[in-house]
Motif scaffolding. Sequence first.
Motif, PDB file in Angstrom:
ATOM      1  N   ILE A 179       0.843  -1.196   0.000  1.00  0.00           N
ATOM      2  CA  ILE A 179       0.000   0.000   0.000  1.00  0.00           C
ATOM      3  C   ILE A 179       0.880   1.248   0.000  1.00  0.00           C
ATOM      4  O   ILE A 179       1.835   1.347   0.783  1.00  0.00           O
ATOM      5  CB  ILE A 179      -0.926   0.015   1.232  1.00  0.00           C
ATOM      6  N   THR A 180       0.546   2.195  -0.858  1.00  0.00           N
ATOM      7  CA  THR A 180       1.196   3.512  -0.880  1.00  0.00           C
ATOM      8  C   THR A 180       0.110   4.578  -0.849  1.00  0.00           C
ATOM      9  O   THR A 180      -0.876   4.485  -1.581  1.00  0.00           O
ATOM     10  CB  THR A 180       2.061   3.702  -2.132  1.00  0.00           C
ATOM     11  N   VAL A 181       0.304   5.600   0.001  1.00  0.00           N
ATOM     12  CA  VAL A 181      -0.667   6.685   0.146  1.00  0.00           C
ATOM     13  C   VAL A 181       0.039   8.006  -0.119  1.00  0.00           C
ATOM     14  O   VAL A 181       1.122   8.260   0.417  1.00  0.00           O
ATOM     15  CB  VAL A 181      -1.270   6.686   1.568  1.00  0.00           C
ATOM     16  N   ASN A 182      -0.564   8.856  -0.952  1.00  0.00           N
ATOM     17  CA  ASN A 182       0.003  10.185  -1.189  1.00  0.00           C
ATOM     18  C   ASN A 182      -1.093  11.145  -1.620  1.00  0.00           C
ATOM     19  O   ASN A 182      -2.256  10.748  -1.806  1.00  0.00           O
ATOM     20  CB  ASN A 182       1.137  10.134  -2.226  1.00  0.00           C
ATOM     21  N   LYS A 183      -0.711  12.405  -1.771  1.00  0.00           N
ATOM     22  CA  LYS A 183      -1.625  13.452  -2.219  1.00  0.00           C
ATOM     23  C   LYS A 183      -0.769  14.608  -2.713  1.00  0.00           C
ATOM     24  O   LYS A 183       0.323  14.858  -2.182  1.00  0.00           O
ATOM     25  CB  LYS A 183      -2.537  13.904  -1.067  1.00  0.00           C
ATOM     26  N   ASP A 184      -1.245  15.318  -3.742  1.00  0.00           N
ATOM     27  CA  ASP A 184      -0.469  16.437  -4.278  1.00  0.00           C
ATOM     28  C   ASP A 184      -0.121  17.425  -3.174  1.00  0.00           C
ATOM     29  O   ASP A 184      -0.991  17.881  -2.430  1.00  0.00           O
ATOM     30  CB  ASP A 184      -1.270  17.154  -5.367  1.00  0.00           C
ATOM     31  N   GLY A 185       1.188  17.769  -3.072  1.00  0.00           N
ATOM     32  CA  GLY A 185       1.639  18.712  -2.067  1.00  0.00           C
ATOM     33  C   GLY A 185       1.846  18.117  -0.698  1.00  0.00           C
ATOM     34  O   GLY A 185       2.201  18.828   0.241  1.00  0.00           O
ATOM     35  N   TYR A 186       1.617  16.801  -0.565  1.00  0.00           N
ATOM     36  CA  TYR A 186       1.735  16.103   0.719  1.00  0.00           C
ATOM     37  C   TYR A 186       2.882  15.092   0.653  1.00  0.00           C
ATOM     38  O   TYR A 186       3.352  14.720  -0.426  1.00  0.00           O
ATOM     39  CB  TYR A 186       0.453  15.352   1.051  1.00  0.00           C
ATOM     40  N   SER A 187       3.295  14.623   1.818  1.00  0.00           N
ATOM     41  CA  SER A 187       4.251  13.526   1.898  1.00  0.00           C
ATOM     42  C   SER A 187       3.557  12.227   1.518  1.00  0.00           C
ATOM     43  O   SER A 187       2.347  12.195   1.267  1.00  0.00           O
ATOM     44  CB  SER A 187       4.822  13.432   3.313  1.00  0.00           C
ATOM     45  N   SER A 188       4.317  11.160   1.463  1.00  0.00           N
ATOM     46  CA  SER A 188       3.750   9.843   1.181  1.00  0.00           C
ATOM     47  C   SER A 188       4.053   8.907   2.343  1.00  0.00           C
ATOM     48  O   SER A 188       4.987   9.120   3.111  1.00  0.00           O
ATOM     49  CB  SER A 188       4.312   9.274  -0.123  1.00  0.00           C
ATOM     50  N   ASP A 189       3.245   7.853   2.447  1.00  0.00           N
ATOM     51  CA  ASP A 189       3.471   6.825   3.462  1.00  0.00           C
ATOM     52  C   ASP A 189       3.162   5.490   2.807  1.00  0.00           C
ATOM     53  O   ASP A 189       2.341   5.415   1.876  1.00  0.00           O
ATOM     54  CB  ASP A 189       2.583   7.072   4.683  1.00  0.00           C
ATOM     55  N   TYR A 190       3.768   4.417   3.316  1.00  0.00           N
ATOM     56  CA  TYR A 190       3.690   3.175   2.564  1.00  0.00           C
ATOM     57  C   TYR A 190       4.086   1.985   3.436  1.00  0.00           C
ATOM     58  O   TYR A 190       4.717   2.132   4.495  1.00  0.00           O
ATOM     59  CB  TYR A 190       4.634   3.237   1.355  1.00  0.00           C
ATOM     60  N   THR A 191       3.705   0.800   2.965  1.00  0.00           N
ATOM     61  CA  THR A 191       4.191  -0.441   3.558  1.00  0.00           C
ATOM     62  C   THR A 191       5.556  -0.768   2.954  1.00  0.00           C
ATOM     63  O   THR A 191       5.896  -0.310   1.865  1.00  0.00           O
ATOM     64  CB  THR A 191       3.219  -1.600   3.296  1.00  0.00           C
ATOM     65  N   VAL A 192       6.336  -1.572   3.674  1.00  0.00           N
ATOM     66  CA  VAL A 192       7.695  -1.921   3.239  1.00  0.00           C
ATOM     67  C   VAL A 192       7.896  -3.423   3.388  1.00  0.00           C
ATOM     68  O   VAL A 192       7.592  -3.997   4.446  1.00  0.00           O
ATOM     69  CB  VAL A 192       8.755  -1.156   4.061  1.00  0.00           C
ATOM     70  N   SER A 193       8.394  -4.044   2.347  1.00  0.00           N
ATOM     71  CA  SER A 193       8.675  -5.480   2.398  1.00  0.00           C
ATOM     72  C   SER A 193       9.999  -5.739   3.120  1.00  0.00           C
ATOM     73  O   SER A 193      10.895  -4.895   3.127  1.00  0.00           O
ATOM     74  CB  SER A 193       8.741  -6.057   0.984  1.00  0.00           C
ATOM     75  N   SER A 194      10.105  -6.917   3.695  1.00  0.00           N
ATOM     76  CA  SER A 194      11.338  -7.317   4.377  1.00  0.00           C
ATOM     77  C   SER A 194      12.425  -7.598   3.348  1.00  0.00           C
ATOM     78  O   SER A 194      12.196  -8.256   2.333  1.00  0.00           O
ATOM     79  CB  SER A 194      11.079  -8.562   5.219  1.00  0.00           C
ATOM     80  N   THR A 195      13.614  -7.038   3.615  1.00  0.00           N
ATOM     81  CA  THR A 195      14.778  -7.268   2.749  1.00  0.00           C
ATOM     82  C   THR A 195      15.985  -7.545   3.632  1.00  0.00           C
ATOM     83  O   THR A 195      15.909  -7.425   4.870  1.00  0.00           O
ATOM     84  CB  THR A 195      15.066  -6.035   1.869  1.00  0.00           C
ATOM     85  N   ALA A 196      17.109  -7.863   3.002  1.00  0.00           N
ATOM     86  CA  ALA A 196      18.331  -8.085   3.773  1.00  0.00           C
ATOM     87  C   ALA A 196      18.753  -6.806   4.481  1.00  0.00           C
ATOM     88  O   ALA A 196      19.277  -6.842   5.595  1.00  0.00           O
ATOM     89  CB  ALA A 196      19.443  -8.578   2.854  1.00  0.00           C
ATOM     90  N   GLN A 197      18.518  -5.645   3.827  1.00  0.00           N
ATOM     91  CA  GLN A 197      18.885  -4.368   4.437  1.00  0.00           C
ATOM     92  C   GLN A 197      17.872  -3.923   5.481  1.00  0.00           C
ATOM     93  O   GLN A 197      18.195  -3.171   6.401  1.00  0.00           O
ATOM     94  CB  GLN A 197      19.010  -3.293   3.352  1.00  0.00           C
ATOM     95  N   ASN A 198      16.636  -4.374   5.362  1.00  0.00           N
ATOM     96  CA  ASN A 198      15.573  -4.006   6.300  1.00  0.00           C
ATOM     97  C   ASN A 198      14.779  -5.265   6.671  1.00  0.00           C
ATOM     98  O   ASN A 198      13.672  -5.497   6.187  1.00  0.00           O
ATOM     99  CB  ASN A 198      14.651  -2.959   5.672  1.00  0.00           C
ATOM    100  N   PRO A 199      15.351  -6.091   7.548  1.00  0.00           N
ATOM    101  CA  PRO A 199      14.701  -7.376   7.866  1.00  0.00           C
ATOM    102  C   PRO A 199      13.464  -7.236   8.740  1.00  0.00           C
ATOM    103  O   PRO A 199      12.654  -8.169   8.797  1.00  0.00           O
ATOM    104  CB  PRO A 199      15.801  -8.144   8.595  1.00  0.00           C
ATOM    105  N   ASN A 200      13.295  -6.098   9.428  1.00  0.00           N
ATOM    106  CA  ASN A 200      12.167  -5.927  10.350  1.00  0.00           C
ATOM    107  C   ASN A 200      11.434  -4.616  10.062  1.00  0.00           C
ATOM    108  O   ASN A 200      11.554  -3.643  10.811  1.00  0.00           O
ATOM    109  CB  ASN A 200      12.669  -5.929  11.802  1.00  0.00           C
ATOM    110  N   PRO A 201      10.666  -4.583   8.959  1.00  0.00           N
ATOM    111  CA  PRO A 201       9.960  -3.337   8.628  1.00  0.00           C
ATOM    112  C   PRO A 201       8.927  -2.976   9.688  1.00  0.00           C
ATOM    113  O   PRO A 201       8.285  -3.851  10.276  1.00  0.00           O
ATOM    114  CB  PRO A 201       9.303  -3.646   7.285  1.00  0.00           C
TER     115      PRO A 201
END
Length: 561
Positions: A179-201
């Motif tokens: 899921i990714t959430v955004n709006k013009d002129g706003y920041s964005s927020d999102y889900t992140v999958s587990s990777t070797a660099q980020n094992p615990n999202p």
Amino acid sequence: MVSKVVYHSRVRILETALLAEELEVVRNLPFDQVGIEDGVPSGALKRTRTVKRNGVDFTLVTTVRNVDDPFDGTVTGTPRDYSPADYKLVEMSAICVDCAQQEPVILSTQVSPKGLEGATNNGALFIQVFDANGLPVQGASVHVTNTARTPFVIIEDTTDNDGMLRVVDTPTGTLSYHITVNKDGYSSDYTVSSTAQNPNPVRPPANVASQTITEISFSIDRLSNIELSTQNTNCAVLSDRQIAVWGNKKVGTEPDVYKYYRVITTGGGGTYSLSSIEEDTYNISASGTAYDIAGSIPMLPLVLLPNSSQNVSLILRPHTSNSLLVNVKDAGSGLPLSDVAVRLYKTGYDESLTTGLGYTRQTDWSGGGGQEMYADLTRYFDDSGTLDTDSPAGDIKLIRAAGKYLGSGWLESSTIDLGIGVDFRNIIPEPISQPASTTMLLQIAASNSSSPSLWEFVGPDGATSTYYTATNTIIWTGHNGKQFFRYRALLETEDDDVTPQLSELAITFTTSCTPPGQSFFYNLGSGTYNIEAVRSSYITSTGTVDVSGNNDTVINLSTVE
């Protein structure tokens, strides 16, 4: 002009006719084909396509939503509806590709099944979007994908007036909805999958279980800017300096993975613009081994509010192996504290420094007006006669008469003497948030005379028609170098049942390149030091601090009762 208006009217007539044709086609489709290709609900319709009419290209965007009708219960209600996809809402928009059209034409229709709704083993995905103050964000774009299914599930929709997107009858999946959430002129927020660099999202992809509601929330707000500059202790520009900037928000833990992390290099003028970044608390450090940060204006870390722009000056000194930056704050307000004697000592070392000038503030106006110079800290110079300074005691509010608040009022402070000419930084009112339909506006007048012929009050751009607000606090640079100042507060309400309120006003400033409330000790040996902070009218702070490498510490001083 007339021909242009006629042309645009004809275009909108074409768009309306085109949408009517398209919706009629939808109404004649089998119910299970009314949906978006690879979407939820899935079906035969394309999300976006281009259609030509009378030689004009139009972009059509289609959205289909399952609707949970409360007639037979809802997925969240009692009785609970385990087959919540009661009918479908189809919304189509059309906009001319090359007509400089500002807004599309939008039409919608409802499509119901010919028979009873069928049982389902699907679930529901409820997505909540709010801002930094916890208020719902309507019209936020939500993009959802599930690549674990064949074909892929793709959902593109927007939040409603409550900042919610409710996707009912959603196919099940484990850690599969990105899921990714955004709006013009706003920041964005999102889900992140587990990777070797980020094992615990922190926020992994969402689950959807059979006949279960999955609720997930995201925070976005209007974008802001940081204008960064680097200079030495003599105020000379330092160009081509590498600086690391990172926020407190994390997308992963163990190890920490920050949502925002950048290493930048200041330009030839010693400046760098961090544009369109989200609200957060930002940490800043010198990258490499050439320089250390000996202080900053304002004090770090930097709290960046939504829809704001903040100047940050970094004072750099040549790097030493061990150093300590001491930040001294008033424990009650959290503001930098001036004129504090900071002593750092251990066997073989003993040095004392005084923090730079920091701030002045007023927290009580109950003493009334008529005071020229700021001597009695509860008094001020003049007001409109429509303000109440005694309910609660010391705060400023509009007078309430016959159960209703008056529409507006102003207050002018006494003349405040800062002792020397200063560089003004920020004007900070409390509380930051005001009731809806009210405003609390501020202006400043400054002079090198305590009694000029005219106190000219201006806002952040030096104009008499503009004002500072809780999110626009940077003081106009034209006041710099002045020793005396006054402020004026304007309170207004459009709703006579509520009033704005001012409970504290602080002005922060610096002298030359001395950062407020900070002392920097450098060329130290590693080890444990005793540290002491002394200031008149404050309780002396004593303790120890370990120094190994380039460190910083915060001392909060409390006033004597």
